[in-house]
Motif scaffolding. Structure first.
Motif, PDB file in Angstrom:
ATOM      1  N   SER A   1     -66.754 -30.712 -53.623  1.00  0.00           N
ATOM      2  CA  SER A   1     -65.565 -30.697 -54.465  1.00  0.00           C
ATOM      3  C   SER A   1     -64.754 -29.427 -54.248  1.00  0.00           C
ATOM      4  O   SER A   1     -63.519 -29.468 -54.160  1.00  0.00           O
TER       5      SER A   1
ATOM      6  N   THR B   1     -60.975 -29.346 -52.860  1.00  0.00           N
ATOM      7  CA  THR B   1     -59.896 -28.772 -53.674  1.00  0.00           C
ATOM      8  C   THR B   1     -59.148 -27.707 -52.889  1.00  0.00           C
ATOM      9  O   THR B   1     -57.913 -27.615 -52.960  1.00  0.00           O
TER      10      THR B   1
ATOM     11  N   PHE C   1     -56.853 -29.513 -50.567  1.00  0.00           N
ATOM     12  CA  PHE C   1     -55.760 -30.140 -51.306  1.00  0.00           C
ATOM     13  C   PHE C   1     -54.719 -29.109 -51.729  1.00  0.00           C
ATOM     14  O   PHE C   1     -53.515 -29.366 -51.680  1.00  0.00           O
TER      15      PHE C   1
ATOM     16  N   PHE D   1     -52.697 -33.066 -51.925  1.00  0.00           N
ATOM     17  CA  PHE D   1     -53.742 -34.071 -52.106  1.00  0.00           C
ATOM     18  C   PHE D   1     -53.562 -35.266 -51.193  1.00  0.00           C
ATOM     19  O   PHE D   1     -54.510 -35.753 -50.567  1.00  0.00           O
TER      20      PHE D   1
ATOM     21  N   GLU E   1     -59.736 -39.234 -55.846  1.00  0.00           N
ATOM     22  CA  GLU E   1     -59.192 -38.458 -56.959  1.00  0.00           C
ATOM     23  C   GLU E   1     -60.267 -37.655 -57.691  1.00  0.00           C
ATOM     24  O   GLU E   1     -59.987 -36.592 -58.253  1.00  0.00           O
TER      25      GLU E   1
ATOM     26  N   VAL F   1     -61.054 -33.996 -57.127  1.00  0.00           N
ATOM     27  CA  VAL F   1     -60.304 -33.041 -57.949  1.00  0.00           C
ATOM     28  C   VAL F   1     -60.849 -33.037 -59.371  1.00  0.00           C
ATOM     29  O   VAL F   1     -61.168 -31.986 -59.931  1.00  0.00           O
TER      30      VAL F   1
ATOM     31  N   PHE G   1     -53.213 -25.391 -58.983  1.00  0.00           N
ATOM     32  CA  PHE G   1     -53.976 -26.596 -59.331  1.00  0.00           C
ATOM     33  C   PHE G   1     -53.109 -27.552 -60.138  1.00  0.00           C
ATOM     34  O   PHE G   1     -53.109 -28.764 -59.894  1.00  0.00           O
TER      35      PHE G   1
ATOM     36  N   ILE H   1     -51.756 -31.463 -59.133  1.00  0.00           N
ATOM     37  CA  ILE H   1     -51.934 -32.670 -59.924  1.00  0.00           C
ATOM     38  C   ILE H   1     -50.589 -33.311 -60.257  1.00  0.00           C
ATOM     39  O   ILE H   1     -50.387 -34.509 -60.048  1.00  0.00           O
TER      40      ILE H   1
ATOM     41  N   LEU I   1     -53.054 -38.637 -58.581  1.00  0.00           N
ATOM     42  CA  LEU I   1     -53.799 -37.788 -59.510  1.00  0.00           C
ATOM     43  C   LEU I   1     -53.297 -37.951 -60.940  1.00  0.00           C
ATOM     44  O   LEU I   1     -54.088 -37.942 -61.891  1.00  0.00           O
TER      45      LEU I   1
END
Length: 212
Positions: A21, A25, A28, A33, A60, A63, A113, A117, A123
């Motif tokens: 993860s 991340t 991304f 993403f 998804e 994230v 972050f 999103i 997301l």
């Protein structure tokens, strides 16, 4: 297998899952993403593509790796409320405990972050699903206590929707403040003020509901 061996194996799995993860991340955040494939995540993490999909059936959730906790923590707070405490009071208490911990469950995150999103339709759609799952979890918890089927009691259904909405609204407010460039301390203080207003607004209708 011994209990100790089983526990060690589970810890290794959790560490591997977290490492995948974290790598995903990072990719991304760097590239977006929608621009990163599962195969690229697997290569960067040094694992097989199947390993990634075994841990994360949905891209998804690389994230939202804590999506189960995000969807269930409100219901767990209500289920664990003290004698004489209402569902609303339990949720109020749990929210401020999470805020004091600077917990990601209240929407506290880095600007990068949050931009990742909010810039991805996929997301955002997954976040809405988590919101819906939170509402269902609250409704199921309340229904189990009353011995009714979810959906049979309109009062219960509306209460669950309102309780879940408080978290959803405050979560989005946290995102808004982050995108406005506010510091973590500023966001936390403002969230505390907004949360008090939000829970007070629900007090007349839900303050006496589902008291244990």
């Amino acid at each position: 297998m011994s209990e100790r061996g089983s526990g060690l194996r589970e810890r290794k799995k959790q560490l591997a899952r977290q490492q995948i993860s974290d790598v995903a991340t990072g990719l991304f955040l760097e590239r977006g993403f929608d621009e990163v494939t599962i195969a690229e995540v697997a290569e960067a993490a040094g694992v097989a593509k199947m390993t990634v999909t075994n841990y994360f059936p949905r891209k998804e959730d690389l994230v939202f790796d804590q999506h189960v906790e995000l969807a269930s923590h409100a219901a767990q707070a209500i289920a664990g409320r003290a004698s004489g405490e209402s569902a609303l009071a339990a949720l109020h208490r749990a929210y401020f405990e999470a805020l004091r911990r600077q917990d990601a469950s209240v929407g506290l995150a880095s600007e990068g972050f949050v931009k990742m999103i909010t810039g991805s339709p996929a997301l955002l759609a997954r976040l809405r699903e988590i919101d819906e799952q939170r509402e269902v979890a609250i409704a199921d918890t309340l229904a189990a206590e009353t011995g009714t089927e979810t959906g049979e009691d309109i009062t219960l259904a509306v209460a669950a929707a309102q309780l879940a909405a408080v978290h959803r609204v405050l979560f989005r407010q946290a995102f808004r403040m982050t995108l406005e460039g506010k510091t973590r301390a500023e966001t936390t203080d403002e969230l505390a003020d907004l949360a008090r207003q939000a829970f007070e607004q629900l007090e007349p209708s839900l303050g006496g509901y589902a008291i244990r």
